[in-house]
Design an enzyme around this catalytic site. Structure first.
Site, short mmCIF file in Angstrom:
data_model
loop_
_atom_site.label_atom_id
_atom_site.label_comp_id
_atom_site.label_asym_id
_atom_site.label_seq_id
_atom_site.Cartn_x
_atom_site.Cartn_y
_atom_site.Cartn_z
N CYS A 110 0.82 -1.14 0.01
CA CYS A 110 0.01 -0.05 -0.01
C CYS A 110 0.88 1.18 -0.12
CB CYS A 110 -1.01 0.18 1.15
SG CYS A 110 -1.81 -1.51 1.50
N ARG A 121 2.66 1.33 -7.97
CA ARG A 121 2.84 0.10 -7.30
C ARG A 121 1.53 -0.76 -7.10
NH1 ARG A 121 5.64 2.45 -2.34
NH2 ARG A 121 4.48 0.83 -1.02
N TRP A 179 -3.39 -1.87 -1.79
CA TRP A 179 -3.39 -3.18 -2.40
C TRP A 179 -3.94 -4.17 -1.37
CZ3 TRP A 179 -2.27 -5.03 -7.30
CH2 TRP A 179 -2.19 -6.27 -7.29
N ASN A 218 0.21 0.65 6.10
CA ASN A 218 1.05 -0.34 5.09
C ASN A 218 1.67 -1.56 5.77
OD1 ASN A 218 2.02 -1.47 2.96
ND2 ASN A 218 3.42 0.32 2.54
N GLY A 219 1.16 -2.80 5.55
CA GLY A 219 1.81 -3.92 6.28
C GLY A 219 0.65 -4.94 6.56
N GLU A 279 11.81 -23.88 -13.72
CA GLU A 279 11.40 -22.60 -13.42
C GLU A 279 12.86 -21.71 -13.91
OE1 GLU A 279 9.20 -20.62 -13.28
OE2 GLU A 279 10.06 -18.65 -12.59
N LYS A 304 12.58 -18.70 -16.66
CA LYS A 304 13.22 -17.27 -16.43
C LYS A 304 14.25 -16.91 -17.15
CE LYS A 304 10.72 -15.46 -13.92
NZ LYS A 304 9.85 -16.43 -14.00
N GLU A 350 12.60 -16.37 -21.11
CA GLU A 350 11.65 -15.36 -21.16
C GLU A 350 12.31 -13.79 -21.06
OE1 GLU A 350 8.64 -14.72 -18.33
OE2 GLU A 350 9.51 -15.94 -16.86
N HIS A 375 19.55 -40.02 -22.41
CA HIS A 375 18.25 -40.60 -23.32
C HIS A 375 17.98 -39.68 -24.43
CE1 HIS A 375 17.51 -43.89 -20.56
NE2 HIS A 375 17.29 -42.80 -19.62
N LYS A 392 1.98 -9.27 -18.61
CA LYS A 392 2.04 -9.63 -17.30
C LYS A 392 0.77 -10.82 -16.90
CE LYS A 392 3.30 -10.04 -13.22
NZ LYS A 392 4.77 -10.79 -12.91
C1 AGP Z 1 6.51 -16.43 -15.80
O1 AGP Z 1 7.64 -15.40 -15.57
C2 AGP Z 1 5.54 -15.70 -16.96
N1 AGP Z 1 5.24 -14.21 -16.27
C3 AGP Z 1 4.35 -16.38 -17.08
O2 AGP Z 1 4.77 -17.65 -17.27
C4 AGP Z 1 3.05 -16.63 -15.89
O3 AGP Z 1 3.75 -17.23 -14.96
C5 AGP Z 1 1.88 -17.17 -16.35
O4 AGP Z 1 1.46 -16.55 -17.70
C6 AGP Z 1 0.81 -17.37 -15.56
O5 AGP Z 1 0.32 -16.24 -15.05
P1 AGP Z 1 -0.57 -16.40 -13.72
O6 AGP Z 1 0.43 -16.89 -12.67
O7 AGP Z 1 -0.73 -14.79 -13.52
O8 AGP Z 1 -1.81 -17.22 -14.06
#
Ligand code: AGP
Length: 622
Positions: free
Chosen positions: A2, A27, A76, A102-103, A495, A499, A502, A518, A617
């Protein structure tokens, strides 16, 4: 996270508060509000509403708000859905004390019950509102007359007394109609900065909100408080003694200030991960028992679960892979993890004893939402794990755990992933306890070790930067990279590979290390980067054997290993250490170096780490 602003001076503050709140808009928030003392009266004008600051601005523009002392807030939501009633500022029963916060207050439920018992009336679902009533009691006593004898009738003393009852994190600013021109602020584990402008005193949760008024700021330390008046600011230590402030001159430009001094949001959010662990666990162990009431399922209902599906996309899917490992390890319930885009079209086998767990940072990913709807039609109980209160995933699930990561701005999910893993660990512990597979004592021990990962992440952030940057330099020009691990480490590798690709656009794949021979080992030629999570685990020696096969073909090996492991240096060209933790908690610690490695490679390749090409996002379309 927040946002807090406050100002007391000789000029009307309404527009100053609104512009300060606008500085905090980056934010993310879902509601906003202000509280301003009315000149010449012992009243406050309080305006708060769900929605954007612009909406608040239009609403107050039509009101005669001439007060020269006030506070503002952007929320938030973490407790209580986004709504006008839950928007800050929150006020005392009499409406003459207003608080912005905030917290997270961990013990708000018991405080709320206690205050209602003394006659207080609550108007919101938030944890913050308990502060307004605690301060009211300390200032003038409770509605039922208790405490009136020792009422302070002094806002600074009332605030200091009230926060002593609070367990959790808070950064607050408070105004009282009976103390014209006075703002009191204090903090514990949540930032507060104050500063003097030419004719006014300012408080905020973030330097950027002060930057137009002053670049000479004082960042309060935990336990410290400050009393702001138009004439100046007085500072106090935890014991209440007056202290001299430590003034910091901020020469950041606005862009850096928005990122809290970090060069990009991704690094800022990686560094927020210790806080995310603490906030997500806050209030989750009450009286020695796990407390995740939002599940909406009793232990008896959880005990009937005979199959779990975890459905998600991208990074959230990788959190699901970790959940599978933990649920099957502790609760012995068969668990499948599926990309939501596949789950929704394959007519999965679902019965009323199937539990579907939907994981989504944004809470609005189209495939995940569609999969939830499909599962519910087939009779499954659905639970959401999301970072956004009131999001479609939250609304369409039978129960929901919030990851308390606050707004995640960088497209690459980092802190929300850690919040997901912590939340899924809580779920796995709950299922194991419901199945009688773990005793209360074992759950308490694991919960305690889970909480320790906050400090362990901090150790990695504080010490492993140089090793990570050297590894990034060594691999930045490679055409591709392999991530290999065994057991729960293989999920971390998936993961890590996501990272890297992407945000740096360097192709990467993840494999269970045992799969190398394999096929994938055909890729290995001299200098080919192989990144491995080779932390201490029951399969460590097997992982090392696979690495030796890669080394024999000239691979450049980058290993994430357990602090103190010297043997790994015999085969790895670069070693990044993480603290020794129980194998089940490795995903929380070992993911952090891979996040930083991806970011470092991306920067070396000239990529925009916050806004990678082709990505959004949240993916609200199929
Ligand atoms: C991961 O770094 C990406 N931003 C993307 O794979 C993301 O995790 C995926 O689109 C799922 O999004 P969500 O967790 O908002 O459902």
């Amino acid at each position: 996270m927040c946002g807090i602003v406050g100002c007391t001076g000789s000029e009307p503050v309404r527009d100053i508060l609104i512009s300060g709140l606008k500085r905090l808009e980056y934010r993310g928030y879902d509601s906003a509000g202000i509280a301003v003392q009315q000149p010449g009266s012992e009243k406050l004008t309080v305006v708060h509403r769900v929605g954007k600051v612009a909406g608040l601005e239009s609403e107050v523009a039509n009101q005669e708000i001439l007060g020269t002392c006030g506070i503002g807030h952007t929320r938030w939501a973490t407790h209580g859905r986004p709504s006008t009633a839950n928007a800050h500022p929150h006020t005392s029963c009499a409406g003459d004390i207003a608080v912005v916060h905030n917290g997270i207050i961990e013990n708000f439920a018991e405080l709320r019950e206690e205050l209602i018992g003394r006659g207080h009336t609550f108007t919101s679902e938030t944890d913050t509102e308990v502060l307004a009533h605690l301060i009211e009691e300390a200032y003038e006593g409770a509605p039922d007359g208790t405490g009136a004898a020792e009422a302070t009738h002094d806002l600074l003393r009332a605030v200091r007394r009230a926060v002593r009852r609070v367990v959790g994190a808070y950064g607050i600013a408070v105004v009282c109609a009976q103390e014209p021109g006075v703002i009191v602020t204090t903090r514990k584990d949540s930032p507060i900065v104050v500063g003097r402008g030419e004719t006014a005193s300012y408080v905020a949760s973030d330097i950027i909100a002060l930057i137009d008024a002053t670049r000479d700021v004082v960042v309060l330390e935990d336990g410290e408080s400050a009393k702001l008046t138009p004439e100046g600011i007085t500072y106090y230590n935890e014991a209440g003694a007056e202290i001299e402030p430590h003034v910091t001159h901020v020469d950041w430009d606005l862009d850096i200030a928005e990122k809290g001094g970090y060069p990009d949001f991704m690094l800022k959010e990686i560094h927020e991960q210790p806080r995310v662990v603490r906030d997500t666990l806050a209030g989750r162990m009450v009286g020695g028992e796990l407390a995740i009431d939002e599940l909406g399922l009793t232990y008896e209902e959880l005990n009937l679960v005979d199959r779990v599906y975890v459905i998600a996309c991208g990074t959230s899917y990788h959190a699901g892979l970790i959940a599978k490992n933990l649920i099957e390890r502790w609760a012995r319930i068969p668990t499948e993890v599926e990309a939501a885009s596949e789950f929704r079209y394959r007519d999965p086998i679902i019965t009323t004893s199937t539990l579907v767990v939907a994981v989504s940072q944004s809470g609005e990913t189209a495939d995940t939402l569609a999969a939830i709807r499909d599962a519910r039609i087939k009779g499954a109980k659905v639970f959401g794990i999301t970072n956004v209160i009131g999001s479609p995933v939250a609304r369409e699930s039978d129960g929901v755990i919030y990851t308390k990561a606050n707004k995640e701005i960088a497209v690459a999910s980092t802190k929300s992933f850690i919040g997901q893993v912590v939340s899924l660990t809580l779920l796995a512990l709950s299922l194991a306890q419901a199945k009688g597979r773990l005793t209360t004592g074992q759950v308490r021990m694991l919960f305690s070790e889970l909480g320790d990962t906050a400090e362990q992440i901090q150790w990695i952030l504080d010490t492993q930067g140089p090793a990570i940057d050297e590894a990034a330099e060594a691999m930045k020009d490679a055409p591709s990279a392999l991530f290999v691990g065994r057991g729960i480490a293989s999920a971390i590798c998936y993961e890590g590979a996501l990272k890297l690709k992407e945000i740096s656009y360097l192709h990467a794949e993840a494999y269970a290390a045992g799969e190398m021979k394999h096929g994938p080992i055909a890729l290995i030629d001299p200098g080919f980067p192989v990144i491995t999570v080779a932390t201490q685990s029951p399969v460590y020696d097997k992982t090392v054997s696979n690495l030796k096969e890669c080394e024999a073909r000239g691979a450049k090996i980058i290993a994430v290993a357990t602090e103190g492991d010297e043997d790994i240096k015999k085969i790895a060209d670069h070693v990044i250490y993480v603290p020794r933790v129980r194998d089940c908690f490795t995903p929380i610690t070992a993911t952090v170096p891979l996040q930083l490695l991806a970011r470092s490679v991306a920067l070396l390749r000239g990529c925009d780490v916050d806004q990678p090409r082709n990505l959004a996002k949240s993916v609200t379309v199929e």
